[in-house]
Scaffold this active site. Sequence first.
Site, PDB file in Angstrom:
ATOM      1  N   HIS A  25       5.350  -0.977  -3.088  1.00  0.00           N
ATOM      2  CA  HIS A  25       5.785  -1.720  -3.971  1.00  0.00           C
ATOM      3  C   HIS A  25       6.719  -3.108  -3.182  1.00  0.00           C
ATOM      4  CE1 HIS A  25       8.281  -3.305  -7.608  1.00  0.00           C
ATOM      5  NE2 HIS A  25       9.080  -3.917  -6.824  1.00  0.00           N
ATOM      6  N   GLU A  26       7.429  -2.703  -2.318  1.00  0.00           N
ATOM      7  CA  GLU A  26       8.197  -3.895  -1.431  1.00  0.00           C
ATOM      8  C   GLU A  26       7.017  -4.428  -0.654  1.00  0.00           C
ATOM      9  OE1 GLU A  26      11.049  -4.783  -2.043  1.00  0.00           O
ATOM     10  OE2 GLU A  26      11.386  -3.089  -3.321  1.00  0.00           O
ATOM     11  N   HIS A  29       5.538  -7.297  -2.096  1.00  0.00           N
ATOM     12  CA  HIS A  29       6.556  -8.598  -2.124  1.00  0.00           C
ATOM     13  C   HIS A  29       6.521  -9.339  -0.744  1.00  0.00           C
ATOM     14  CE1 HIS A  29       8.380  -7.833  -6.116  1.00  0.00           C
ATOM     15  NE2 HIS A  29       8.953  -6.795  -5.524  1.00  0.00           N
TER      16      HIS A  29
END
Length: 377
Positions: A25-26, A29
């Site tokens: 997920h990170e 980003h």
Amino acid sequence: MTENPGLLLSVLAFALLIGPLVFVHEMGHYLAGRWFGVKAEEFAVGFGREIAGFTDRRGTRWKFGWLPMGGYVRFAGDMNPASQPDPEWLALPADQRARTFQAKPLWQRAIIVAAGPFVNLALAVLILGGFAVAYGASSTPPVVGGIAEGGAAASASLAEGDRIAALGGRTVETFDDIVNYVQLRPDETVRVDIVRDGVPRALDLTIGVERQADRFGNEYRIGRLGITRAAAERRPVGLLEAPLVGIQRTGDIITMMVETLTQIVTGRRSLDELGGPLRIAEASGQALSLGWPEFVTLIALISINLGFINLLPVPMLDGGHLLFYAVEAIQRKPVDPRVMDWAFRGGLAALLALMFFVTINDLGAFGVWRGLAGLIG
């Protein structure tokens, strides 16, 4: 006799499940930010005290915490939860400020924020598409092969050979569509559109209720029609079609999640069914003990949950940021910082309250409260 995967296996499985998913997920980003020229000051793998790390040539500190349960990325200029400019950001030299998150156009910031949940959903599509290639896709027609005596279908006068065209106004194309629709609606009355001997008909049917328990002692209340398949059929799926099948299955799972949450909100499903980290850890251990295919399937399901939940328009979540960006785009100016501040305070309070509630639910599911009541009594 129920089986228990054990505490150590559950903890290990939970770390293998949540850690990589939060990392992915990170990473979404991070990669989006890097694409638009935003400097990442820190990328933490795990939480807690740093036990190892290095700084790359771009100036990003890659930190490894002692608790491998996720991580985070911190961009330059992202100096508060609401990502609002502050005096510290304004004091940066122009060349450094140009590489900060807040210096980027609105559409780029929105993509950076949305990239995390998107990567989680993309991972699920990849996994589910891979399973389709490995095992094929169900193509069993929605035809009644048999009727269980005393079941919901028998009470509604369904007959062998009937082709179910729609349930509750929703078109069904395969027998799996019937199963997915019915199991979420125990004891609900729905309209069933069928085709019998080439003639369309409609009837009302109350879905039956079945209570099941798996090998680990988990109990479920699910809906049943009391029918069997005419014949189980599967078709092969090629590599080119696999992404489309993965997207469809991911969409089906999201639809089921939304329907389940709607049932909880409207009172048709018990709040006790909301689970948190403890029950996820338990499910992780159980899935891992069953084998890697089951565990990887759970990874896909939790990845969908992580992506979906983060897109909800709740301050402190990615969806909350996207909501404020949408407001900013409409009114052509940023939202008032005071409004943002109170919104994010409220969002944090709501998330903490939800975590507390689901933890209480988890402890209740493990029998902690019954045990304490027995000791007190």
